[in-house]
Write an enzyme that holds these catalytic residues in place. Sequence first.
Site, PDB file in Angstrom:
ATOM      1  N   GLY A 213       0.637  -1.200  -0.048  1.00  0.00           N
ATOM      2  CA  GLY A 213      -0.012   0.032   0.017  1.00  0.00           C
ATOM      3  C   GLY A 213       0.896   1.237   0.089  1.00  0.00           C
ATOM      4  O   GLY A 213       2.174   1.117   0.162  1.00  0.00           O
ATOM      5  N   GLY A 214       0.272   2.419  -0.158  1.00  0.00           N
ATOM      6  CA  GLY A 214       0.990   3.561  -0.035  1.00  0.00           C
ATOM      7  C   GLY A 214       1.120   4.331   1.361  1.00  0.00           C
ATOM      8  O   GLY A 214       0.760   3.499   2.338  1.00  0.00           O
TER       9      GLY A 214
ATOM     10  N   HIS B  96       2.297   4.292  15.853  1.00  0.00           N
ATOM     11  CA  HIS B  96       2.110   2.869  15.484  1.00  0.00           C
ATOM     12  C   HIS B  96       1.993   2.108  16.837  1.00  0.00           C
ATOM     13  O   HIS B  96       1.238   1.243  17.126  1.00  0.00           O
ATOM     14  CB  HIS B  96       3.171   2.381  14.641  1.00  0.00           C
ATOM     15  CG  HIS B  96       2.892   2.510  13.369  1.00  0.00           C
ATOM     16  ND1 HIS B  96       2.937   1.719  12.214  1.00  0.00           N
ATOM     17  CD2 HIS B  96       2.195   3.481  12.458  1.00  0.00           C
ATOM     18  CE1 HIS B  96       2.752   1.996  11.025  1.00  0.00           C
ATOM     19  NE2 HIS B  96       2.123   3.465  11.142  1.00  0.00           N
TER      20      HIS B  96
END
Lengths: 169, 169, 169
Positions: free
Chosen positions: B8-9, B49
């Site tokens: 994914g980007g 994160h």
Amino acid sequence: MGFTLVLGGARSGKSRHAEALVARHAAPWAYIATAEAWDGEMRDRIAQHQARRDARWATIGAPLDLPGALDQAGDRPALVDCLTLWLTNLMLGEHDVAAATAALEAALDGRAAPTVLVANEVGLGIVPENRLARAFRDQAGLLNQRLAARAAHVHFVAAGLPLVMKGDA
Amino acid sequence: MGFTLVLGGARSGKSRHAEALVARHAAPWAYIATAEAWDGEMRDRIAQHQARRDARWATIGAPLDLPGALDQAGDRPALVDCLTLWLTNLMLGEHDVAAATAALEAALDGRAAPTVLVANEVGLGIVPENRLARAFRDQAGLLNQRLAARAAHVHFVAAGLPLVMKGDA
Amino acid sequence: MGFTLVLGGARSGKSRHAEALVARHAAPWAYIATAEAWDGEMRDRIAQHQARRDARWATIGAPLDLPGALDQAGDRPALVDCLTLWLTNLMLGEHDVAAATAALEAALDGRAAPTVLVANEVGLGIVPENRLARAFRDQAGLLNQRLAARAAHVHFVAAGLPLVMKGDA
């Protein structure tokens, strides 16, 4: 016969996928190369692509004249790699992109043999700061839209895996 | 057991999707982090994160040695986040990318526990003006192709939504 | 009624696809434009988009106040084109992006008429060297994730061809 458009990013495996699509048909095949070896980096990329292809591929160099190259390919299944470099060549040479695109479309409409065209998707990053890069991105996107509308099959390739956007796998 | 590759980007939600895939299996889970906190911006990203993950995740830092980290994870389901930063670390440290990739593949082949690898797709913008950026983009694309060919499942994530490119959802 | 989010790159045909989705419903339609004509290049892009739309579209300019524009659209099917420029306007004006996003979500939740929102995917290129560009890319990705989670339908458009990521075609 309708043509196939293979879209993808840099190093997405789009050329390899397109070669496999052409190789479903009986050899010999025509490889229509739009790249020109201006510098060492480009020469390396061209050499890497060529090293993958065996003698059943006849290479036709066509930095600008795709209709002529398709005519030369004749009855052989043909791969055009790639439209985005062709557009670069047209823009750098200040050629008429609209006229060249119309001539390409006419040549594709007239072809009976299988044809696969490779193009880069370049519009999914941040807006480039460079105005020429923005203009190129616009032209590349419009060219992809035009050819995708006319194509029988459109595949989008990421990490070597094709996704069917139109037509068949 | 085959591994899953999540592509994914930037800010596509790929890490969150990958975490959910790992969390389908029983805890505890191993989070193999390739990021290094060189600067404040990177520290912030890492902290964001980490804040999302609860105590059932054991973090293993592995800027370079992914085979060692996968070995340390042992029987625990593991998430590697992400391969593109690992590649950056390899290239910045002038390590042998081909050898490191082969060692990673061998480690993945030897693993019995579920493994999910996250990687960035970086090749869908305009050609970078910077030569190093072009080289990195090439390496990242080739790495993604290699791992996608070996993966049992490949998901492409955009705006948090996964698209199955290979295998199952 | 749930809204539709149309994602795509630059010159991907996303606006045209979104217009076609709105035009499935009875006219008149509201076109909510977030673009501002700061310079000639932007003026040209706006003019090109406008030239495509006929008199059944009523244009509502809304560089910042999307809830107000959606309210003004009332019962008419509405197209918001595009969220990424709206985010740019918010960030350039140093507005509170989180508060503006929450207000947009509340406005969408309260709407009974069909609504289609267009947004750019900007995270699939190389990491930008410019720190502001990185921050923008992050915010754009997060906004797309948030709206995709809330949308009834999400389409990804490449070369004019839509790919259904969520909901129906």
